[in-house]
Scaffold this active site. Structure first.
Site, PDB file in Angstrom:
ATOM      1  N   CYS A  53     -19.429   3.807   1.595  1.00  0.00           N
ATOM      2  CA  CYS A  53     -18.837   2.678   2.317  1.00  0.00           C
ATOM      3  C   CYS A  53     -18.411   3.107   3.725  1.00  0.00           C
ATOM      4  CB  CYS A  53     -17.630   2.161   1.536  1.00  0.00           C
ATOM      5  SG  CYS A  53     -16.709   0.872   2.381  1.00  0.00           S
ATOM      6  N   ASP A  72       0.820  -1.221   0.000  1.00  0.00           N
ATOM      7  CA  ASP A  72       0.000   0.000   0.000  1.00  0.00           C
ATOM      8  C   ASP A  72       0.849   1.263   0.000  1.00  0.00           C
ATOM      9  OD1 ASP A  72      -2.261  -1.521  -0.001  1.00  0.00           O
ATOM     10  OD2 ASP A  72      -2.747  -1.212   2.107  1.00  0.00           O
ATOM     11  N   CYS A 121     -17.992 -16.687  -7.461  1.00  0.00           N
ATOM     12  CA  CYS A 121     -19.106 -16.101  -6.705  1.00  0.00           C
ATOM     13  C   CYS A 121     -20.453 -16.703  -7.114  1.00  0.00           C
ATOM     14  CB  CYS A 121     -19.146 -14.586  -6.904  1.00  0.00           C
ATOM     15  SG  CYS A 121     -17.834 -13.692  -6.040  1.00  0.00           S
ATOM     16  N   CYS A 134     -19.362 -13.844   3.510  1.00  0.00           N
ATOM     17  CA  CYS A 134     -18.991 -14.622   2.323  1.00  0.00           C
ATOM     18  C   CYS A 134     -18.988 -16.119   2.641  1.00  0.00           C
ATOM     19  CB  CYS A 134     -17.604 -14.200   1.839  1.00  0.00           C
ATOM     20  SG  CYS A 134     -17.045 -15.120   0.383  1.00  0.00           S
ATOM     21  N   CYS A 172     -24.710  -5.034   3.014  1.00  0.00           N
ATOM     22  CA  CYS A 172     -24.105  -3.709   3.198  1.00  0.00           C
ATOM     23  C   CYS A 172     -25.104  -2.739   3.828  1.00  0.00           C
ATOM     24  CB  CYS A 172     -23.632  -3.149   1.858  1.00  0.00           C
ATOM     25  SG  CYS A 172     -22.856  -1.517   2.018  1.00  0.00           S
TER      26      CYS A 172
END
Length: 372
Positions: free
Chosen positions: A214, A134, A188, A248, A198
């Site tokens: 977000c 990063d 997926c 998930c 969300c």
């Protein structure tokens, strides 16, 4: 040394240094990633993250970042939690901190390992290299998929068949010509659990994130007052959000982290909101030294805590919020008003006459909204 033997040597060394996965991607990305990124910027979905729009040619092309790169060693470290992070959301007098931030800053941990691995590669081969965690405009998730570490799920995060949602990523760009590993395909299917969970509807479509909605962006990157429409959905999340990761189905294969620096500090698993709200700058810096949380600063942190207090439904925390009405930071003062307006609106009204003049426009707006 044969190229295949050299690659095996490097991968084995990476594993010995604590990386759970080490695979190779070519120093190139498909055009679709550039086009998707350009659209992301065109739609303004980066919010305050202005750096994303700087030198896009370097971000969307590994060779644009470093023309000499021929191979990219993609590395991953597992930080899987031992328990479901979603269970903490019901404890409204306590704070929920994203799993990745409950101990040491992973950037520091992985950078140290990367440098050691880089020295080994340079001494063994004489090749040039650059290491990143990063710290440069690198599209690491597409590169991780190209290397076969996992695939970008509908929530845009990497999903692994072996580790679920819980991988830290790092990379070494090198002039070595290493054989790429097979790319991972998307698994997926028809699932959309990450999209449906969300709390702020931050996914306008599968595989598309609007960062402005977000909670990870809002609680970490956003510098000003958090827009009112997102405060109630924050609940008690004060730093990041793991909802889309946690649900998930591939997490059934996830493994709990064993690296001590990735294990949660006891005092950060479910800290009391009242204790966090009481932190001044010096105490904040002391508690979060070496933590990724430190970089947002005390004022933004307490801003988040006050929103969680306002969402707690616990009138006993009103005193905590009231004590911050005179905080030096207008960001904190404004959120203290909002929290009191949620918990004890009648009491807030009694305080208004003594505070009729507020010099900061945002704070005055919070008073006006709270009092109707």
């Amino acid at each position: 040394m044969a190229a295949a033997d050299l690659k095996t040597l490097i991968v084995d060394k990476a594993r010995s240094l604590g990386f759970d996965l080490a695979r190779v991607a070519p120093a190139a990305l498909a055009d679709r990633y550039r086009l998707a990124f350009d659209q992301f910027l065109a739609d303004g979905r980066q919010g305050d993250m202005d750096w994303l729009a700087r030198t896009p040619e370097r971000r969307t092309s590994p060779k644009g970042l470093w023309p000499e790169a021929r191979s990219i060693l993609m590395l991953a470290a597992n930080y899987g939690p031992a328990t479901d992070p979603m269970t903490r959301l019901g404890r409204r007098d306590r704070a929920t901190i994203s799993v990745y931030a409950q101990n040491r800053d992973y950037h520091d941990i992985l950078k140290k390992r990367l440098k050691e691995l880089g020295r080994y590669i340079a001494q063994t081969t004489g090749a040039e290299l650059k290491v990143f965690v990063d710290t440069a405009p690198v599209m690491e998730k597409p590169l991780a998929q190209a290397a076969g570490l996992g695939w970008q799920g509908k929530h845009t995060n990497l999903v692994s068949r072996d580790y679920g949602s819980w991988l830290f990523l790092a990379e070494i760009f090198t002039t070595l010509d290493l054989e790429p590993d097979a790319a991972e395909s998307d698994h997926c299917g028809q699932c959309r659990r990450c999209l449906d969970i969300c709390p702020t509807a931050a996914f306008p479509a599968p595989y598309t994130l609007d960062a402005r909605r977000c909670l990870s962006y809002l609680t970490i990157e956003h510098k000003g007052p958090i827009p009112a429409e997102f405060r109630a959905p924050m609940g008690n999340r004060i730093y990041g959000c793991d909802d889309c990761l946690s649900v998930c189905p591939w997490n059934k294969f996830a493994q709990s982290a064993v690296e001590p620096s990735f294990l949660p500090r006891a005092e950060l698993t479910a800290p009391r909101l009242a204790d966090l709200a009481a932190l001044d700058d010096a105490a904040f810096r002391e508690i979060f030294a070496g933590s990724p949380i430190k970089r947002i600063g005390r004022d933004r942190f307490v801003r988040n805590v006050l929103i969680a207090i306002g969402n707690s439904g616990n009138a006993g925390l009103a005193t905590t919020a009231e004590q911050l009405l005179d905080d030096p930071s207008p960001l904190v003062r404004g959120m203290a008003v909002w929290a009191l307006g949620r918990l004890t609106p009648m009491h807030l009204a009694t305080l208004a006459p003594a505070r009729a003049v507020e010099l900061d426009e945002d704070v005055r707006a919070e008073w006006d909204t709270a009092l109707g």
